[in-house]
Design a protein around this motif. Sequence first.
Motif, PDB file in Angstrom:
ATOM      1  N   ASN A   1       0.660  -1.354  -0.111  1.00 25.55           N
ATOM      2  CA  ASN A   1      -0.335   0.123   0.122  1.00 25.55           C
ATOM      3  C   ASN A   1       0.473   1.428  -0.202  1.00 25.55           C
ATOM      4  OD1 ASN A   1      -2.631  -1.574   0.134  1.00 25.55           O
ATOM      5  ND2 ASN A   1      -2.789  -1.417   2.236  1.00 25.55           N
ATOM      6  N   THR A   2       2.078   2.034   0.872  1.00 25.40           N
ATOM      7  CA  THR A   2       2.769   2.408   0.779  1.00 25.40           C
ATOM      8  C   THR A   2       3.866   2.452  -0.135  1.00 25.40           C
ATOM      9  OG1 THR A   2       3.161   1.850   3.199  1.00 25.40           O
ATOM     10  CG2 THR A   2       5.019   3.545   2.101  1.00 25.40           C
ATOM     11  N   GLY A   3       3.987   1.664  -1.081  1.00 20.25           N
ATOM     12  CA  GLY A   3       4.636   1.738  -2.393  1.00 20.25           C
ATOM     13  C   GLY A   3       3.547   2.312  -3.139  1.00 20.25           C
ATOM     14  N   ILE A   4       2.149   2.264  -3.092  1.00 21.85           N
ATOM     15  CA  ILE A   4       0.878   2.127  -4.314  1.00 21.85           C
ATOM     16  C   ILE A   4       1.332   4.314  -3.816  1.00 21.85           C
ATOM     17  CG2 ILE A   4      -0.938   3.404  -5.440  1.00 21.85           C
ATOM     18  CD1 ILE A   4      -0.385   0.309  -5.968  1.00 21.85           C
ATOM     19  N   SER A  56       1.824  -1.264 -10.247  1.00 19.81           N
ATOM     20  CA  SER A  56       1.839  -1.921  -9.666  1.00 19.81           C
ATOM     21  C   SER A  56       2.561  -2.315  -8.334  1.00 19.81           C
ATOM     22  CB  SER A  56       1.965  -3.459 -10.675  1.00 19.81           C
ATOM     23  OG  SER A  56       3.428  -3.554 -10.257  1.00 19.81           O
ATOM     24  N   SER A  57       2.440  -2.376  -7.204  1.00 20.52           N
ATOM     25  CA  SER A  57       3.448  -2.341  -6.086  1.00 20.52           C
ATOM     26  C   SER A  57       3.666  -3.751  -5.431  1.00 20.52           C
ATOM     27  CB  SER A  57       2.797  -1.582  -5.139  1.00 20.52           C
ATOM     28  OG  SER A  57       3.884  -2.088  -3.986  1.00 20.52           O
ATOM     29  N   SER A  58       4.556  -4.246  -6.099  1.00 18.96           N
ATOM     30  CA  SER A  58       4.968  -5.571  -4.566  1.00 18.96           C
ATOM     31  C   SER A  58       5.984  -5.700  -3.612  1.00 18.96           C
ATOM     32  CB  SER A  58       5.791  -6.397  -6.013  1.00 18.96           C
ATOM     33  OG  SER A  58       5.624  -8.108  -5.394  1.00 18.96           O
ATOM     34  N   ALA A  59       5.212  -5.989  -2.526  1.00 21.45           N
ATOM     35  CA  ALA A  59       6.933  -5.821  -1.595  1.00 21.45           C
ATOM     36  C   ALA A  59       6.512  -7.299  -1.286  1.00 21.45           C
ATOM     37  CB  ALA A  59       5.641  -5.450  -0.442  1.00 21.45           C
ATOM     38  N   GLY A  60       8.142  -7.318  -0.341  1.00 22.10           N
ATOM     39  CA  GLY A  60       8.858  -8.690  -0.255  1.00 22.10           C
ATOM     40  C   GLY A  60       9.117  -9.727  -1.277  1.00 22.10           C
ATOM     41  N   GLU A  61       9.120 -10.856  -1.015  1.00 27.64           N
ATOM     42  CA  GLU A  61       9.755 -11.974  -1.966  1.00 27.64           C
ATOM     43  C   GLU A  61       9.765 -13.197  -1.603  1.00 27.64           C
ATOM     44  OE1 GLU A  61      14.138 -11.386  -0.867  1.00 27.64           O
ATOM     45  OE2 GLU A  61      14.250 -10.131  -2.490  1.00 27.64           O
ATOM     46  N   LYS A 121       6.017 -15.206   1.033  1.00 31.23           N
ATOM     47  CA  LYS A 121       4.869 -13.880   1.223  1.00 31.23           C
ATOM     48  C   LYS A 121       4.683 -12.769   0.745  1.00 31.23           C
ATOM     49  CE  LYS A 121       8.259 -14.849   4.830  1.00 31.23           C
ATOM     50  NZ  LYS A 121       8.625 -16.413   3.724  1.00 31.23           N
ATOM     51  N   ALA A 122       5.455 -12.949  -0.792  1.00 27.28           N
ATOM     52  CA  ALA A 122       5.131 -11.855  -1.342  1.00 27.28           C
ATOM     53  C   ALA A 122       3.860 -11.181  -1.186  1.00 27.28           C
ATOM     54  CB  ALA A 122       5.931 -11.221  -2.599  1.00 27.28           C
ATOM     55  N   PHE A 123       3.668  -9.646  -1.440  1.00 22.32           N
ATOM     56  CA  PHE A 123       2.089  -9.260  -1.220  1.00 22.32           C
ATOM     57  C   PHE A 123       2.145  -8.216  -3.379  1.00 22.32           C
ATOM     58  CE2 PHE A 123      -1.706  -6.785  -1.080  1.00 22.32           C
ATOM     59  CZ  PHE A 123      -2.188  -8.087  -0.259  1.00 22.32           C
ATOM     60  N   LYS A 124       1.284  -7.881  -3.380  1.00 22.42           N
ATOM     61  CA  LYS A 124       1.090  -7.225  -5.363  1.00 22.42           C
ATOM     62  C   LYS A 124      -0.622  -6.650  -5.198  1.00 22.42           C
ATOM     63  CE  LYS A 124       2.170  -7.273 -10.010  1.00 22.42           C
ATOM     64  NZ  LYS A 124       2.493  -8.275 -11.042  1.00 22.42           N
ATOM     65  N   LYS A 125      -0.166  -5.453  -5.451  1.00 23.35           N
ATOM     66  CA  LYS A 125      -1.660  -4.755  -4.879  1.00 23.35           C
ATOM     67  C   LYS A 125      -1.916  -3.781  -6.672  1.00 23.35           C
ATOM     68  CE  LYS A 125      -4.029  -3.138  -2.125  1.00 23.35           C
ATOM     69  NZ  LYS A 125      -4.611  -2.430  -0.937  1.00 23.35           N
TER      70      LYS A 125
END
Length: 416
Positions: free
Chosen positions: A55-58, A95-100, A103-107
């Motif tokens: 979310n912070t990435g967006i 798109s913002s993909s956090a982690g690896e 456990k990674a999460f993408k929005k």
Amino acid sequence: MKWIPRKIEASALQFAILVSVIVAIILSSFLLLTHTFNSFTAQSDQVLLNIENSNTGIEYLFNSGEEILDSTQILLGQTPVTLTKTYLGSFEKVSSSAGEGSKAFKKIALLGNNEIGKLTGIYLEDNNLPLVLAGNTRIEGNAYTPDDIIKAGNISGNYFKGNSLFHGERYSSDISLPKLDLNWKNYLTEMVDFVPGTKDVVVGLEDLRNSFFNERLVVYETSKILLDQQLLGNILVKSETEIEVTQFANLDQILLLAPKVIINSNFRGSIHIIAEEVVLKEKVTLNYPSSVIVVHKPIAQNGKEYGYDPKITIGKNSIFQGNIIYLDSQDDRKSKNDLLIDDNALVEGSVYCEGYSELRGTLLGSIFTKYFVANQSGSIYINHIYNGKVLTEMSKPEICGILLEGKRKNVAAWLY
């Protein structure tokens, strides 16, 4: 004292061993459960952190002011976040993909411009002609007009009937419209010339559902396409001639590319259109976030340019929620009906027109146009609005507008 050995019965020894084994199993299970719980908690915390960082990435994309041409990676704490940017219709798709790993999460989200404070109602390019209002016209919001002039007038004896010419603040406009985002214009050029390549996933025309987390699917035909299927998600439909959408089609967030696109009466859905001519017939509903983009694509033959006359028609009693963009810089065009928002049509969103805009219906949002025009009783009235309404104060704050240079962005919609 002499030690006398005692004999222990086998049953008692077996019982002692059994109790020891049970205790050992219980202790081992407890330790395993504790370890599993701690591990699960740590993984859950990491997943939650990745969601928050996604979310912070967006938010970073529309608050930092940094332009991302394709993709970049930032570090939030110890978490790598990959950010990518493309476009869908009139909106920026990010798109913002956090982690690896697992456990990674993408929005994925659509972004549009989001003005703060009092919104622009009308921006009329300075063409040395005043804005003239006639009939039941009403204008609300900030107005940018040539020399800050708005006048009352009449068309075929129908005088302006309002108590006030304008409700809001007025400013002088410039000799050109506010500039569109340059990267978006480059995307538009690519889409106008789009032909499927070896990397595209080309499929046949049938009921399709495709997540935006998957590769885009492409339906391509050189002949006319008649759409009455269910097409949902990350799907592009391209015809080299024409696309016609029937009222029975079920379309959600797909992209249509063709020289001409016709949406038949009573259709309901959300789509993005890039074409040379777009016609929404009566009682069409395009839900937010939709977009209609018309751009002139001349074809050179024998030293002359040919092609469709670009045009957008929003039919009577239709509802359109999103952005409408008309791009054609040719000043010598004889046609004065480039964009028509017909009687009782409702547009919620933003309109950008490099030609002549005829507003007979109601706009809840903003309109940027080179000229206004009223075609009435066989006559053409330049920079006149007849019975049209721009009610900017009634626009919904969650509806994001056209991508203009240097303007603040916000989330228009989340994609799945």
